[in-house]
Design an enzyme around this catalytic site. Structure first.
Site, short mmCIF file in Angstrom:
data_model
loop_
_atom_site.label_atom_id
_atom_site.label_comp_id
_atom_site.label_asym_id
_atom_site.label_seq_id
_atom_site.Cartn_x
_atom_site.Cartn_y
_atom_site.Cartn_z
NE ARG A 1 -2.29 -1.35 3.55
CZ ARG A 1 -1.74 -0.60 4.47
NH1 ARG A 1 -1.84 0.73 4.39
NH2 ARG A 1 -1.10 -1.11 5.50
CE1 TYR B 1 0.40 -6.05 -1.88
CE2 TYR B 1 -0.68 -4.03 -1.13
CZ TYR B 1 -0.20 -5.31 -0.87
OH TYR B 1 -0.34 -5.84 0.38
CE LYS C 1 -7.00 -3.91 5.29
NZ LYS C 1 -5.62 -4.17 5.59
CG HIS D 1 -6.94 -3.10 10.23
ND1 HIS D 1 -5.64 -2.65 10.31
CD2 HIS D 1 -6.92 -4.13 9.36
CE1 HIS D 1 -4.87 -3.37 9.51
NE2 HIS D 1 -5.62 -4.28 8.93
CB SER E 1 -0.56 -3.64 8.03
OG SER E 1 -1.72 -2.91 7.71
CB CYS F 1 0.90 -6.26 14.05
SG CYS F 1 2.06 -4.95 13.63
CG ASP G 1 -7.25 -7.32 7.09
OD1 ASP G 1 -6.25 -7.16 7.81
OD2 ASP G 1 -7.53 -6.56 6.15
NE ARG H 1 -0.03 -8.59 2.44
CZ ARG H 1 -0.50 -8.31 3.65
NH1 ARG H 1 -1.57 -8.92 4.11
NH2 ARG H 1 0.08 -7.41 4.41
P1 GTP Z 1 -2.19 -7.79 7.53
O1 GTP Z 1 -2.72 -8.84 6.60
O2 GTP Z 1 -1.14 -6.94 6.90
O3 GTP Z 1 -3.26 -6.96 8.13
O4 GTP Z 1 -1.34 -8.58 8.67
P2 GTP Z 1 -1.79 -9.42 9.98
O5 GTP Z 1 -2.06 -8.50 11.10
O6 GTP Z 1 -2.83 -10.39 9.61
O7 GTP Z 1 -0.41 -10.18 10.35
P3 GTP Z 1 -0.01 -11.73 10.23
O8 GTP Z 1 -0.85 -12.61 11.12
O9 GTP Z 1 0.04 -12.09 8.80
O10 GTP Z 1 1.46 -11.71 10.84
C1 GTP Z 1 2.47 -10.92 10.31
C2 GTP Z 1 3.81 -11.36 10.81
O11 GTP Z 1 3.85 -11.39 12.23
C3 GTP Z 1 4.20 -12.76 10.33
O12 GTP Z 1 5.53 -12.76 9.94
C4 GTP Z 1 4.01 -13.61 11.57
O13 GTP Z 1 4.84 -14.72 11.56
C5 GTP Z 1 4.32 -12.65 12.71
N1 GTP Z 1 3.57 -13.01 13.95
C6 GTP Z 1 2.25 -13.26 14.04
N2 GTP Z 1 1.90 -13.61 15.30
C7 GTP Z 1 3.04 -13.56 16.03
C8 GTP Z 1 3.34 -13.81 17.42
O14 GTP Z 1 2.49 -14.16 18.24
N3 GTP Z 1 4.64 -13.63 17.79
C9 GTP Z 1 5.61 -13.25 16.90
N4 GTP Z 1 6.85 -13.10 17.36
N5 GTP Z 1 5.37 -13.02 15.59
C10 GTP Z 1 4.10 -13.16 15.16
C1 SPV Z 2 -2.85 -4.60 5.44
O1 SPV Z 2 -1.88 -3.98 4.98
O2 SPV Z 2 -3.36 -4.32 6.54
C2 SPV Z 2 -3.41 -5.73 4.69
C3 SPV Z 2 -2.93 -5.99 3.34
O3 SPV Z 2 -4.30 -6.41 5.18
S1 SPV Z 2 -3.63 -4.89 2.20
O4 SPV Z 2 -4.85 -5.51 1.66
O5 SPV Z 2 -2.65 -4.73 1.13
O6 SPV Z 2 -3.95 -3.64 2.80
MN MN Z 3 -4.78 -5.71 7.29
#
Ligand code: GTP
Ligand code: SPV
Ligand code: MN
Length: 587
Positions: free
Chosen positions: A69, A197, A206, A226, A248, A250, A277, A370
């Site tokens: 983004r 993207y 979003k 979110h 994002s 996290c 999400d 992704r």
């Molecule tokens: P968006 O799709 O961007 O909104 O991301 P999200 O919030 O769904 O994050 P996602 O669950 O994909 O995790 C992102 C990164 O954080 C990955 O590399 C995970 O491995 C890492 N991660 C997730 N949960 C944990 C946790 O409990 N501990 C640690 N250390 N890393 C974590």
């Molecule tokens: C985020 O960035 O929080 C996502 C991926 O979930 S995107 O759809 O690219 O915004």
């Molecule tokens: Mn997201």
């Protein structure tokens, strides 16, 4: 497909502006999707992967300059600048339309205009909302049919209504200097140009389900957040639902699909995924807060996803998935990314499509690569996934990546205090947005890049919702899985072990466990976080549950600065909350 005059008129206008060679309606049928996939393979937009290992799966690569983004080029085009507020980029709507139409004019020449009618939320649900996206990208079409409920049925439900969101996407030339992602909340309109993207171009996600919908929610008395939504089933078969907002990349997808530690599984604990999400939440007839996931798939971060960290996400990618910007394994026509396993392919292309040597030390997959997978692929998808009324929320969790300061978990003292906690969320930036990674910034409610109106008004809306919910309001918590030790290693094991924290949260909601009152809120007694079968000492736990007054005094000063941005729009309740924190800390 429809006789809706508002739709047909807009399409005529768009056709005149964009000058497509032809127009194709997306009806949502299997036959059409199959045909479009085949077309995308011919144009090179998709690579068909090994159909034995990964049936109906494809690989796509975006342009190298177009992998995340673009927050700096994302605009909220409300009539008054004040309505976009201090945290958004703003442009006057007339000027924005002119600029965008000048960029997009004629850009579909030689291309097909795909028309995607889609629903955010189960079709026919009172909480769902329809949109129509036009695009010149097959990749967008094939992602949208995974991420949303798309096709004829949406138009049938829409009827003659004008209550739908207009979305214009054009790839143009993927020129990053002319890339804009613009939301016009007062016009129910989104225009996205010069990107391919996901977050910039899958306009239901979003752009609509957060930026436009947050504005609609403010006007109509509901919330677009979110947030992931998960259900925790206890051994008696009772399910409690939690919504959690993390910025994002996290950990939302991971938490939403968590697998409990073995001993809890044996006791009968289960986790069910409603969303990973986005949550749309409304007060139900019973006065509680009810949530739906407006999406129909997962657009998940690939790196770090493996059988151990997130088995359910990995399983979700095994069929009907589009992988974007991952490593291509030439030997078995398959995909790979960092953190999948310890066997990177030897004969491979990196995310840019160049020959890649896994021993070079260079990453093969883009850090924001992704997968787009149908939610129904997920082994732990909730039975309520398609429920038109959604699920009742018992707890709301905020969190972010903070190497220091924020304890593993704490509970806010009440709703207003919880809104204060949400409004002060800070987190390190990630690869999900272009720009520097690892810089701590304030990201209120994880909505900084996604709030479609003045964030001061947004805080007030949260406070108002609390007043309406009264004693039926969900309890509000904050978590931090990302505390680092002096060697820069994560202290808390995270992932499945986060269940131990969720169980404390549920116990608090059920008034089953005491807690220690601190200046910032209620913190667990270390004995109440169950460490069964975990190689983690109670001392280490106590360490990450500590609230250090001196560090928090500094934090309070930073919050004071953060709050200055909102001027008169900062609700008095939040000023009071900040004063309370300062007073508590100096006691
Ligand atoms: P968006 O799709 O961007 O909104 O991301 P999200 O919030 O769904 O994050 P996602 O669950 O994909 O995790 C992102 C990164 O954080 C990955 O590399 C995970 O491995 C890492 N991660 C997730 N949960 C944990 C946790 O409990 N501990 C640690 N250390 N890393 C974590
Ligand atoms: C985020 O960035 O929080 C996502 C991926 O979930 S995107 O759809 O690219 O915004
Ligand atoms: Mn997201």
């Amino acid at each position: 497909m429809t006789n809706n005059k508002t739709v047909l008129t807009w399409l005529e206008e768009m056709k005149t502006l964009l000058n497509p060679d032809n127009m194709v309606w997306i009806d949502g049928s299997k036959e059409q999707i199959e045909q479009l996939r085949a077309a995308a393979v011919i144009t090179g937009e998709l690579t068909k992967l090994n159909q034995e290992l990964l049936p109906e799966c494809y690989l796509h690569r975006t342009a190298v300059n177009d992998v995340a983004r673009v927050e700096g080029r994302t605009l909220i085009c409300s009539r008054k600048e004040e309505n976009a507020g201090p945290t958004n980029n703003w442009m006057e709507p007339k000027k924005a339309y002119k600029m965008l139409y000048d960029i997009a004019r004629g850009s579909y020449t030689g291309r097909t205009m795909y028309i995607i009618p889609y629903s955010m939320g189960p079709i026919g649900s009172p909480l769902a909302k329809p949109g129509i996206e036009i695009t010149d990208s097959l990749y967008v079409v094939l992602n949208m049919v995974i991420m949303t409920r798309a096709g004829q049925q949406v138009l049938d439900v829409l009827g003659d209504s004008n209550d739908w969101v207009r979305g214009l996407h054009s790839r143009c030339d993927i020129d990053q200097d002319k890339r804009y992602i613009c939301q016009f909340p007062e016009d129910n309109t989104i225009i996205s140009v010069n990107s391919g993207y996901g977050g910039n171009v899958l306009l239901g996600k979003k752009c609509f389900a957060l930026r436009i919908a947050s504005y609609q929610g403010w006007r109509e008395g509901w919330m677009a957040e979110h947030m992931l939504i998960l259900g925790i089933e206890n051994p008696n078969g009772e399910i409690k639902y939690i919504a959690a907002a993390f910025p994002s990349a996290c950990g939302k997808t991971n938490l939403a699909m968590l697998i409990p530690p073995e001993y809890l599984k044996e006791q009968g604990y289960k986790v069910w995924t409603v969303g990973d999400d986005i949550a749309w939440m409304r007060i139900g007839p019973d006065g509680r807060l009810w949530a739906i996931n407006p999406e129909n798939g997962f657009f998940g971060v690939a790196p770090g996803t493996n059988a151990k960290s997130n088995y359910n996400a990995l399983a979700s990618t095994k069929q009907g998935t589009i992988f974007t910007n991952v490593v291509y394994d030439k030997d078995n026509n398959s995909v790979w990314w960092e953190g999948l396993d310890k066997n990177p392919p030897k004969n491979a292309l990196n995310w840019k499509g160049e020959d890649w040597d896994c021993e070079s030390g260079e990453k093969g997959a883009n850090p924001n690569s992704r997968f787009t997978s149908p939610a129904t692929n997920c082994p732990c998808v909730s039975s309520e996934f398609n429920s038109p009324t959604g699920v009742p929320i018992s707890a709301i969790i905020f969190g972010g990546r903070r190497a220091r300061l924020a304890p593993l978990v704490y509970q806010s003292k009440n709703w207003d205090n919880g809104v204060f906690v949400g409004s002060t969320v800070a987190s390190e930036t990630t690869a999900a947005a272009s720009g520097a990674v690892g810089v701590v910034r304030r990201d209120p409610m994880a909505m900084l890049p996604f709030c479609g109106y003045n964030m001061g008004d947004y805080f007030q809306h949260w406070l108002d919702m609390g007043k309406k919910l009264g004693d039926k309001a969900p309890k509000i918590f904050n978590v931090n899985w990302f505390r680092l030790d002096d060697e820069g290693q994560f202290i808390w094991p995270g992932f499945g072990d986060n269940m131990r924290v969720l169980n404390w949260i549920i116990a608090r909601c059920e008034n089953k466990v005491d807690a220690r009152e601190t200046a910032i809120g209620y913190v667990p007694y270390s004995k109440d976080i169950d460490l069964t079968n975990l190689d983690f000492s109670i001392d280490a736990l106590e360490d990450i549950l500590k609230v250090d007054p001196e560090s928090w005094k500094k934090e309070a000063e930073e919050i004071t600065e953060h709050y200055k941005k909102f001027g008169d729009k900062l609700p008095t309740e939040l000023k009071t909350q900040l004063e309370n924190l300062k007073n508590n800390l100096s006691k």
